[in-house]
Design an enzyme around this catalytic site. Sequence first.
Site, short mmCIF file in Angstrom:
data_model
loop_
_atom_site.label_atom_id
_atom_site.label_comp_id
_atom_site.label_asym_id
_atom_site.label_seq_id
_atom_site.Cartn_x
_atom_site.Cartn_y
_atom_site.Cartn_z
N LYS A 193 0.73 -0.90 -0.21
CA LYS A 193 -0.24 -0.06 -0.15
C LYS A 193 0.61 1.79 -0.38
O LYS A 193 0.19 1.95 -0.86
CB LYS A 193 -0.96 0.18 0.81
CG LYS A 193 -1.98 -1.15 1.36
CD LYS A 193 -2.52 -1.04 2.64
CE LYS A 193 -2.37 -2.09 3.57
NZ LYS A 193 -1.84 -2.50 3.34
N ASP B 172 -1.21 6.15 6.10
CA ASP B 172 -0.75 5.83 6.88
C ASP B 172 -1.68 5.13 7.91
O ASP B 172 -1.96 6.20 8.83
CB ASP B 172 0.58 4.73 6.96
CG ASP B 172 0.66 3.21 6.85
OD1 ASP B 172 -0.66 2.97 6.83
OD2 ASP B 172 1.56 2.80 7.30
N THR C 235 -5.47 -1.37 6.94
CA THR C 235 -5.54 -3.05 7.05
C THR C 235 -7.49 -3.40 7.42
O THR C 235 -7.78 -4.12 7.99
CB THR C 235 -4.56 -3.46 8.10
OG1 THR C 235 -4.38 -2.77 9.03
CG2 THR C 235 -3.68 -3.42 7.40
#
Length: 352
Positions: free
Chosen positions: A85, A130, A179
Amino acid sequence: MAILSSRKAQSDSHHSSGNPRVVDSAPMPEEEIPAREDGLRPRCLDDYIGQTALKQVLGIAVRAALGRREALDHVLLYGPPGLGKTTMALVLAEELGVKCRVTSAPALERPRDIVGLLVNLQPREVLFVDEIHRLTRVAEELLYPAMEDRRLDLTVGRGNSARTRALDLPPFTLVGATTRAGSLSSPLRDRFGLTQRLDFYALEDLQAIVKRAAGLLDLPLTTEACLEIARRCRGTPRIANRLLRRVRDVAAVRGGVKAIDGLLVDEALNLHHVDQRGLDASDRRVLELILDAYGGGPVGLDTLAASLGEDPATLETVVEPFLLQVGFLQRTPRGRIVTQAGRRHLEWEEKK
């Protein structure tokens, strides 16, 4: 991989102040080029191996944005860790010819953190966040108008004297990675124009990734050795690169190795207790405990965690996903059960 544009002194000051690192495509002087290991990331979509559908969708979006001379639409990337990612965010910035500002949600605790990020963005730059599911509510609310209307709403003053001031922002692209896509609030998730999932990699793609990394590290890997590492990396490029480095360590200590073959890979990974299916010592410990102490299950998560001396959340999020993926463990309403495939892999019937 895009290369850090700031010099070391600037990088140190960024880290000390909590600012994001800025990634730039401009080459650096020779003494500042990162170590070879840091250059394993692909730099463009053509070098990015696997995730064919994802590359096709993003490639079309990039070409369209470049043709209109607009910022790329906001992108949400989700999937298990280690699938690329962050790498994809850097590749998108490289393809767009802009800088990528890299940060993570836990680093954006205070409103001024995200305000400072947004007001310093240049036109069409990429902002990569992130673990975006961990953004605070205040940070999310600041992002809503920024993403949708390129506007930053600030409250100045307190009490009766408080007033709202709106600042215009340049067009930019927010790339969020998570995630746990289900943990994002609906208002934030709905503001991403492109939402894409990264899947585990096929064996042939993993072989190609290992072969490419070995070439960058100047390692003479045979085809058999590439296949052996690909089989044991859990479908994850990050793990493949990590295992490759452990094989490199063994080869370096041996000395005089002209070619790294499957036998050397097997020896190196056995030292780290990684078996032919990618299970490590923690995975086998869980399966063997269920078989030995609970007759193969079912056993509850809390009971299993207490028996292992582990945190239940760690077992559920770190250990279990891969065991479920390969079909060695099954979740039932009554608890966890080791499947027949898991028994065969551990050769449990023969042991008993």
